[in-house]
Design an enzyme around this catalytic site. Structure first.
Site, PDB file in Angstrom:
ATOM      1  N   ASN A 109      -2.152   3.763  12.955  1.00  0.00           N
ATOM      2  CA  ASN A 109      -3.297   2.870  13.131  1.00  0.00           C
ATOM      3  C   ASN A 109      -2.983   1.404  12.907  1.00  0.00           C
ATOM      4  OD1 ASN A 109      -6.324   2.467  13.317  1.00  0.00           O
ATOM      5  ND2 ASN A 109      -5.929   1.642  11.277  1.00  0.00           N
ATOM      6  N   HIS A 110      -2.067   1.092  11.987  1.00  0.00           N
ATOM      7  CA  HIS A 110      -1.887  -0.293  11.572  1.00  0.00           C
ATOM      8  C   HIS A 110      -0.451  -0.546  11.131  1.00  0.00           C
ATOM      9  CE1 HIS A 110      -3.407   2.122   8.107  1.00  0.00           C
ATOM     10  NE2 HIS A 110      -2.306   1.626   7.547  1.00  0.00           N
ATOM     11  N   HIS A 119      -1.849  12.219  -2.867  1.00  0.00           N
ATOM     12  CA  HIS A 119      -1.443  10.887  -3.308  1.00  0.00           C
ATOM     13  C   HIS A 119      -2.599   9.904  -3.339  1.00  0.00           C
ATOM     14  CE1 HIS A 119      -1.668  10.739   1.011  1.00  0.00           C
ATOM     15  NE2 HIS A 119      -1.549   9.431   1.009  1.00  0.00           N
ATOM     16  N   ASP A 120      -3.711  10.244  -2.704  1.00  0.00           N
ATOM     17  CA  ASP A 120      -4.871   9.364  -2.643  1.00  0.00           C
ATOM     18  C   ASP A 120      -5.910   9.789  -3.682  1.00  0.00           C
ATOM     19  OD1 ASP A 120      -4.160   7.530  -0.665  1.00  0.00           O
ATOM     20  OD2 ASP A 120      -4.797   8.862   0.952  1.00  0.00           O
ATOM     21  N   LEU A 160      -8.080   4.753  15.650  1.00  0.00           N
ATOM     22  CA  LEU A 160      -7.156   4.088  16.578  1.00  0.00           C
ATOM     23  C   LEU A 160      -7.860   3.145  17.546  1.00  0.00           C
ATOM     24  CD1 LEU A 160      -4.666   6.973  17.493  1.00  0.00           C
ATOM     25  CD2 LEU A 160      -4.703   5.456  15.493  1.00  0.00           C
ATOM     26  N   ARG A 187       2.554  14.026   9.725  1.00  0.00           N
ATOM     27  CA  ARG A 187       1.175  13.906   9.267  1.00  0.00           C
ATOM     28  C   ARG A 187       0.685  12.583   9.829  1.00  0.00           C
ATOM     29  NH1 ARG A 187      -1.278   9.944   5.578  1.00  0.00           N
ATOM     30  NH2 ARG A 187      -2.911  10.961   4.382  1.00  0.00           N
ATOM     31  N   ASP A 241       0.845  -1.198   0.000  1.00  0.00           N
ATOM     32  CA  ASP A 241       0.000   0.000   0.000  1.00  0.00           C
ATOM     33  C   ASP A 241       0.880   1.247   0.000  1.00  0.00           C
ATOM     34  OD1 ASP A 241      -2.175   1.724   0.127  1.00  0.00           O
ATOM     35  OD2 ASP A 241      -2.378   1.554   2.310  1.00  0.00           O
ATOM     36  N   ASP A 275      -4.743  -3.775  12.289  1.00  0.00           N
ATOM     37  CA  ASP A 275      -4.853  -2.628  13.197  1.00  0.00           C
ATOM     38  C   ASP A 275      -4.220  -2.943  14.550  1.00  0.00           C
ATOM     39  OD1 ASP A 275      -6.372  -1.484  11.173  1.00  0.00           O
ATOM     40  OD2 ASP A 275      -7.766  -0.571  12.609  1.00  0.00           O
ATOM     41  N   ASP A 291      -1.464   9.576   9.930  1.00  0.00           N
ATOM     42  CA  ASP A 291      -2.285   8.845   8.974  1.00  0.00           C
ATOM     43  C   ASP A 291      -3.455   8.155   9.665  1.00  0.00           C
ATOM     44  OD1 ASP A 291      -2.675   7.537   6.282  1.00  0.00           O
ATOM     45  OD2 ASP A 291      -2.324   5.747   7.507  1.00  0.00           O
ATOM     46  N   GLU A 320      -4.843  13.619   9.713  1.00  0.00           N
ATOM     47  CA  GLU A 320      -5.604  13.204   8.539  1.00  0.00           C
ATOM     48  C   GLU A 320      -6.910  12.595   9.035  1.00  0.00           C
ATOM     49  OE1 GLU A 320      -5.944  10.058   4.882  1.00  0.00           O
ATOM     50  OE2 GLU A 320      -5.161   9.530   6.858  1.00  0.00           O
TER      51      GLU A 320
END
Length: 586
Positions: free
Chosen positions: A116-117, A325-326, A219, A212, A74, A184, A214, A256
């Site tokens: 988060n992961h 980028h997304d 969470l 930044r 990813d 996660d 993410d 974000e």
């Protein structure tokens, strides 16, 4: 676990804790920017070699997408080791050198922090799945069933059908809000919280000026909720911020959170103490409404969303962006607006991914140079700090035939040379192919050409950055929209400590006129920020302006000093010497 701690931020930000409010951010993929060793992948040394270009452009803060060790399932957001840099990108020593060179130029640098992961290849996950009773057994969210948290939405609903995935080793299900290969972390576990604090300190000790954050809304989990924006998340952010402020004053946390402004407000923290969570947060709902307003040729979508923006703590700031980028996210629009955006901007299925649109700025706007200049003016004048995506300053194209969002992440186009001047490797060795669409190919769209060519998009962007940086109203001032009496005209005033800039924008494809009465602001005369010409008032004291299709004007009430005019002229027009040095900075 962390490197030796520096008591003062390497970027010198302790003396100016609000540096980000007047910053111009530039987001880039290290692997996409410049390849210094000919292996087909951009690297830290390649980026360092291009710092002269970024300084010339005028950006003040570089935002790096993830550079952690990763299987790249990813784009690096699947982290397999938080404290190791991807070998193809470089070494820790090269990163230190890059940071030092950024700071020597008076610029800042921030990185993505993927809280988060992790990747399922991370050593934590491998230990968790193989030894449930061991020290990492509770580092992730495990369950005997896949029925927990049913109210949580599936974010990547075009590729994932559940937020749970079965692990044949542990013989349990693990929770993932994104891809199956990204598990996660369990923030209910104090050891997880401590581990991520260690990661934060590691990178701050290397000198970065902030992060930044993410996917920060996800969470924590709780039954009976949608598992977003939960109290535990805010408690942990307060802990991160307190630790950062204690040891690294002046560093930045940028959230974000793709949520409505009133929900995002919580990520700034307690206003009673001036905000004690994130310093900045992205304004996601504004982005699609700029595109809707432009296609409908009326200001209302922009006016309405900006009217809903709540007051944030004085020491905080919005981050404004138009592309990144997304995909162009459409989660914060109505069903009608969702269908409208797809029909107008992504008529072909391959232009879409997840629930958004995977297109770059120039193709979205039909490569219309007037539109590109107008949205640049909007980006630089809206309340907040602007974030430019690499390549948008030259109008780079995309490649919708590449998978996922890779079409937005192709090599930077430096010149008309082989591989767009990005790498000396064979074309089939590039990490992704250079854009080949004839309208956007590197022989048509590149830095070297536009840097020399008067009137190019690059030269325009550079001049607008210079004007913005000369006017603290944009980063620090208030925002007040004016009633124009013309649906196609968006006009607003930015004010700060007695200074004043009037921004007038024509969202129409045809010429428009507007009459503005700004007597209440006590403005004696207006001067154009671009050409320095005085705007003449009518006999009754109003201002009548005629704007060309997708035109705009920035008008100021202060007399320009000769020093500023001279400085701006040097930025706007290249000398022969600048042209001779293109190879060094492009």
């Amino acid at each position: 676990m962390s490197a030796q701690r520096h008591p003062v931020p390497a970027g010198g930000t302790a003396d100016n804790k609000s540096w980000f409010k007047s910053a111009v951010f530039y987001q880039l993929h290290v692997r996409a920017f410049h390849d210094s060793n000919g292996d087909g992948v951009g690297d830290l040394e390649g980026l360092r070699q291009k710092l002269d270009y970024l300084e010339w452009l005028g950006v003040t803060c570089i935002w790096l997408l993830p550079i952690y060790e990763s299987p790249l399932g990813d784009g690096g957001y699947d982290v397999s080791d938080y404290e190791t840099i991807q070998p193809k990108l470089g070494t820790t020593a090269e990163f230190r050198r890059l940071v030092a060179d950024v700071h020597r130029r008076g610029m800042h640098i921030i990185t993505d922090f993927v809280l988060n992961h992790t990747s399922v290849e991370h050593a934590w996950f491998q230990a968790s799945r193989s030894d449930p009773d061991g020290p990492y057994g509770d580092f992730y969210v495990w369950s005997d069933t896949n029925t927990g948290y049913p109210d949580a939405r599936i974010i990547f609903n075009d590729s994932e059908h559940s937020n749970w995935a079965y692990d044949p080793v542990r013989k349990q299900y693990y929770w993932h809000r994104f891809y199956t290969h990204q598990a996660d972390l369990n923030f209910e576990n104090e050891r997880v919280q401590q581990a991520l604090l260690d990661v934060m300190r590691f990178w701050l000790d290397l000198g970065v000026d902030g992060f930044r954050l993410d996917a920060v809304p996800f969470l924590f989990e709780s039954e009976g909720t949608n598992c977003e924006n939960l109290p535990g998340t805010h408690q942990y952010l307060k802990r991160l911020r307190a630790e950062m402020d204690r040891l690294y004053p002046g560093r930045l946390l940028l959230a974000e959170a793709d949520e409505w402004p009133n929900d995002v407000l919580e990520y700034f923290g307690d206003p009673a103490v001036g905000g004690d969570e994130c310093d900045m947060a992205f304004h996601f709902p504004l982005t699609p409404r700029v595109f809707i307003a432009l296609r409908r040729e009326e200001r209302y979508p922009i006016s309405e969303i900006l009217a809903e923006v709540p007051k944030i703590p004085d020491n905080c700031q919005w981050a404004i962006f138009l592309r990144n980028h997304d995909e162009l996210a459409l989660s914060m629009v109505s069903e009608e607006e969702y269908e409208y955006m797809h029909s107008q901007y992504a008529p072909e299925p391959r232009m879409r991914v997840n629930t958004g649109i995977r297109r770059r700025m120039a193709p979205l706007l039909d490569n219309d140079q007037d539109k590109l200049r107008l949205v640049t003016a909007l980006l630089f004048s809206f309340p907040g700090s602007p974030v430019l995506y690499y390549g948008d300053e030259i109008g780079m194209g995309d490649n919708i035939w590449l998978p996922d969002r890779d079409g937005l992440r192709t090599p930077m186009q430096w010149s008309a040379e082989a591989n767009a001047g990005f790498s000396e490797c064979a074309a089939d060795e590039l990490y992704l192919p250079v854009v080949s669409d004839p309208e956007y190919a590197c022989d048509v769209v590149n830095v070297a050409d536009q840097r020399n060519r008067e009137g190019s998009l690059l030269r325009f962007v550079r001049s607008m950055i210079a004007i913005r940086k000369a006017h603290p109203e944009f980063g620090l001032g208030s925002y007040e929209e004016l009633d124009t009496g013309n649906p196609a005209i968006l006009a607003f005033v930015r004010r700060h400590q007695g200074s004043f800039v009037l921004c007038v924008n024509n969202l129409s494809s045809v010429e428009q006129s507007v009459r503005l009465d700004i007597e209440r602001y006590g403005v004696a005369s207006l001067t154009d920020c671009q050409d320095h010409q005085t705007v003449v008032r009518t006999d009754d004291g109003a201002y009548e302006l005629v704007l060309p299709r997708f035109g705009f004007r920035w008008l100021q009430n202060q007399t320009l000093t000769k020093a500023f005019i001279d400085d701006f002229t040097s930025v706007s027009a290249l000398t022969a010497g600048d042209g001779e040095n293109i190879a060094a900075v492009s």
